[in-house]
Design an enzyme around this catalytic site. Structure first.
Site, PDB file in Angstrom:
ATOM      1  N   LYS A 367     -31.332 -24.211 -63.284  1.00 44.04           N
ATOM      2  CA  LYS A 367     -30.372 -23.580 -64.172  1.00 44.04           C
ATOM      3  C   LYS A 367     -29.427 -22.737 -63.321  1.00 44.04           C
ATOM      4  CE  LYS A 367     -33.233 -23.600 -68.295  1.00 44.04           C
ATOM      5  NZ  LYS A 367     -33.808 -22.793 -69.408  1.00 44.04           N
ATOM      6  N   HIS A 370     -25.960 -17.460 -62.642  1.00 46.18           N
ATOM      7  CA  HIS A 370     -24.721 -16.981 -63.243  1.00 46.18           C
ATOM      8  C   HIS A 370     -24.627 -15.461 -63.141  1.00 46.18           C
ATOM      9  CE1 HIS A 370     -26.940 -15.704 -66.825  1.00 46.18           C
ATOM     10  NE2 HIS A 370     -27.516 -16.882 -66.849  1.00 46.18           N
ATOM     11  N   HIS A 373     -27.531 -13.166 -63.937  1.00 46.72           N
ATOM     12  CA  HIS A 373     -28.613 -12.929 -62.979  1.00 46.72           C
ATOM     13  C   HIS A 373     -28.260 -11.829 -61.984  1.00 46.72           C
ATOM     14  CE1 HIS A 373     -29.684 -17.246 -63.962  1.00 46.72           C
ATOM     15  NE2 HIS A 373     -30.817 -16.615 -64.170  1.00 46.72           N
TER      16      HIS A 373
END
Length: 810
Positions: A367, A370, A373
């Site tokens: 994942k 982005h 995070h």
């Protein structure tokens, strides 16, 4: 390797009042100069002695901290700390004996019993002679008690040195010799050998002669003393002021209930509003003194003080007693220490011997990494930096989401949409594309979820083919993560993951909870009933036998304590998970695990976007890497506007990247971490106002001043000509940094450091506008350059604490 180094490091802390000359000498005599020592690099030695300074500068005991799991090959098991907790040995004799038995048995353990008895007697005499002044305070004034102790020490020294000649060489030294040498140095340090205020000058001379002969015969003693003296030189200047106040209050109060240890915590200082007006405040009611009223007591205490070189005024202000320190006295002591300590300025040893695990970032494999995070990553990195600055040994863990049915779904998707070349080139982006595509398919075809569950079931059963593809996803993703982390100046000691804690380990958790009668059935699920604690029912095992995330976290915590023997474990996770961690910590507590209280959830708010919520499944998320690239390009465009400066930058792309990342990080960490904030592109890139680029500009401006000066300054520079108010304001601000580091180490709030960095930068700006270095008389130029160098060191240390690389040009 990191933990092994920690387990083989003895952490010795001491103070000026219990300077650990003998302890360090025992270690140096036992290790330095040996063939093994010469052939072994420092990081592979049997054990390392780390020296630190206690904050209580008047403490009379040294502390030797032996980490949990301490090992030393060839040492008797009784000398190893193989238990579950660290051991703290307090008192000079205790620490000295342990070190000597550990690394230099010839000093004590190898002596004949009769000789050991004589050494024991000498050690006991030295200990009694070093009795703290508080033992006399009930019957005599503090001044008279100090005089009595000094006289007693000298009398004992005269007795011991007359009876025992200095050892002729290293092999003849015993613990008793080191203890006497230590006592002599504590009475007559080299800096005071010509101080006529010393009592009984003839006896002082005799003691000095004995010490000089001893050190001439055993030169390694001078090396040991130098190590101790260097550590003593790191004493925090404002703490020295605090202890001066505590000592004076003990004198004027003259009560057995008010010693320095009692009074010191009551002395507070706040950031001064105006330069050069730094003050310490004591709330008189907290002293609990008998009297009519606190304001009258304050006035009475004021009358007993006389201003001196340290304090320009001591005044009662209502129920407060205010001590205003002399800015010149502070300046003359602070600047040389900052220049000497450089990148270690602001650090302390309050966390010596302790281990902290810091789990942060923790993205899910496949994942996108982005902007969401980012908060966990930079806050966790800040916490690790701050704990290290406070003396802790830290272990950083990136606990990856790498297990579960979604990886079965990803594998099904990859077999349908995957491309090996794209996976190698950019694994996270390609796997994200695959994940979005297969989720779209699954929304129309439910059988895809069945295929995913079956695939994950094969993974759990250990099917090598299924695990091979999964491992490839993990390995390639970690390589890409490392690349992204390096751009934000973050690294990890351990990359772990949910997959490490198998179904067998989680089943062990369930069994243990059953043994403790903590599980109950609720609609077919196994839960821990936490309603009594207003935490609801914590689901451990679903009705279909599937394990919940909570059971894995319990298993992980238990495994980590077993492996690391941590003194605290910090989970840096968003505030959305507050309830989860409350349940986790309560379950650990109910399981009777004493270390449950050492677990801590450090939460934070969300990053808001003008474009609404970001969704991984829908593919609307923005990759952090794309944001970093865009910021870098924007910064390059700004920098190119000044062609002359741009031409001087060696690697403009890297500099632009650092400035941009600084802007992102300061915007994130500028407010308290539990607050949400909106990702503001314009503010992040701005050079005006309290922004990241402004802090980098302040640092590069100070670097430029140093570059343009045609001379260097060191710790011995004369700074007495710095008499201007703006200089005093900057000195005040620099002096506060160690307090800020301590506060940040307790609160774990990045904004503590950020606010300080802006305050310091503003003080620098005011000073630079008024006090020039170029074209000034040499004495003035040198003093000002020293001030700016101290400011540059301090600002650089603050930026590094935040995880930011300070730039020298921009």
């Amino acid at each position: 390797m990191l933990l092994n180094l920690h387990k083989n490091a003895l952490n010795l802390t001491f103070t000026a009042k219990c300077a650990a000359y003998a302890e360090v000498a025992a270690y140096v005599l036992g290790t330095a100069g040996s063939e093994h020592d010469r052939q072994t690099p420092p990081h592979k030695k049997a054990c390392e002695l780390r020296l630190g300074l206690q904050r209580n500068l008047h403490a009379t005991q040294a502390q030797l901290i032996v980490p949990a799991g301490f090992r030393l090959a060839g040492v008797a098991p009784a000398l190893e700390n193989s238990g579950g907790e660290r051991v703290t040995l307090a008192g000079k004799s205790t620490a000295l004996r342990f070190i000597s038995r550990l690394v230099a048995p010839a000093l004590y353990a190898a002596l004949p019993s009769v000789r050991r008895a004589a050494v024991d007697e000498a050690l006991d005499l030295v200990r009694v002679a070093s009795t703290d002044v508080t033992a006399y305070s009930a019957t005599a004034s503090a001044a008279s008690a100090h005089s009595t102790i000094a006289t007693n020490k000298l009398a004992l020294l005269a007795r011991l040195t007359a009876a025992t000649p200095p050892p002729a060489n290293r092999s003849a030294v015993t613990l008793a010799d080191l203890a006497v040498w230590d006592l002599a140095r504590s009475i007559t340090p080299p800096s005071q050998l010509n101080n006529s205020s010393q009592p009984n000058d003839a006896k002082v001379d005799e003691a000095n002669a004995w010490v000089a002969a001893f050190e001439a015969n055993v030169p390694l003693l001078r090396d040991a003393a130098a190590l101790v003296d260097r550590t003593l030189a790191t004493a925090y200047v404002l703490d020295e002021f605090r202890f001066d106040i505590a000592k004076e209050l003990v004198r004027v109060i003259a009560s057995p209930n008010h010693n320095e240890d009692v009074i010191f915590p009551l002395i507070e200082n706040k950031y001064p509003k105006d330069g050069g007006s730094g003050e310490f405040v004591v709330a008189v009611p907290r002293l609990k003194l008998p009297g009519i009223s606190a304001d009258v007591i304050a006035k009475n205490l004021e009358s007993k003080f006389t201003p001196d070189a340290r304090f320009t005024s001591i005044k009662a202000d209502g129920v407060f007693l205010k001590f205003v320190y002399n800015p010149a006295y502070l300046r003359d002591r602070l600047i040389p220490r900052v220049l000497s300590q450089a990148e270690t300025y602001g650090q302390n040893s309050s966390g010596y011997g302790k281990v902290s695990l810091v789990e942060f970032s923790s993205p899910n494999i496949a994942k996108p990494f982005h902007v969401g995070h980012l908060r966990s990553t930079i806050i966790g990195n800040f916490i690790e930096n701050t704990l290290r600055a406070n003396g802790w040994t830290t272990v950083t863990i990136n606990y990856l989401g790498d297990w579960g049915k979604q990886y079965g779904l990803l594998a099904v998707g990859y077999n349908k949409y995957g491309h090996a070349a794209k996976l190698e080139a950019d694994p996270i982006r390609h796997l994200f594309e695959v994940y979005v595509a297969i989720n779209n398919d699954a929304s129309e075809d439910a059988s895809i979820h069945d295929d995913a569950r079956n695939y994950f079931a094969r993974m759990e059963e250990g099917d090598p083919v299924s695990l091979e593809l999964w491992q490839k996803f993990v390995d390639l993703s970690i390589v890409k993560y490392r690349e992204i982390y390096s751009r934000v100046n973050v690294g990890f000691d351990v990359y772990s993951g949910e997959s490490k804690y198998s179904a067998k380990l989680m089943r062990g958790v369930v069994d243990r909870l059953k043994e403790l009668d903590l599980l109950k059935l609720d609609q077919g699920a196994q839960i821990v009933d936490l309603n009594a604690y207003k935490l609801g029912g914590a689901i451990i095992e679903k009705s279909n036998g599937g394990m919940m995330y909570l059971s894995r976290d319990v298993a992980a915590a238990i495994a980590r304590q077993k492996e690391y023997k941590f003194d605290n474990m910090v989970y840096v996770v968003g505030a959305q998970q507050d309830f989860h961690f409350k349940q986790l910590f309560k379950i650990l507590e109910l399981m009777g695990l004493p270390w449950a209280e050492k677990c801590q959830h450090v939460n934070f708010g969300m990053i808001k976007s003008k474009d609404g919520n970001m969704s991984t499944r829908k593919g609307t998320v923005v990759f952090l890497e794309d944001i970093l690239d865009a910021v870098q390009e924007s910064m390059l465009a700004v920098m190119k506007k000044n062609e002359a400066k741009f031409a001087q930058i060696v690697n403009p792309t890297a500099v632009a990247d650092t400035i941009g990342i600084t802007g992102i990080m300061i915007q994130d960490m500028g407010a308290r971490r539990n607050k949400d904030y909106e990702f503001n592109w314009d503010r992040m890139l701005a050079f005006e106002g309290d922004t990241g680029p402004y802090l980098q500009y302040a640092h590069t401006r100070l670097c430029s001043i140093e570059r343009k000066a045609d001379f260097e300054v060191g710790p011995h520079v004369n700074v007495s000509v710095l008499t201007e108010p703006v200089a005093a304001a900057l000195v005040d601000c620099i002096a506060m940094y160690p307090d800020v580091v301590r506060e940040a180490g307790v609160q774990l709030e990045p904004c503590t450091i950020v606010s300080y960095a802006f305050r310091l930068s503003h003080a620098v700006s005011n000073c630079v506008e008024a006090l020039y270095v170029m074209n000034q008389p040499q004495e003035i130029a040198a003093a000002r350059l020293a001030l700016y160098k101290a400011a540059r060191i301090t600002l650089g240390n603050a930026l590094r604490a935040l995880g930011i690389v300070p730039l020298e040009r921009m």
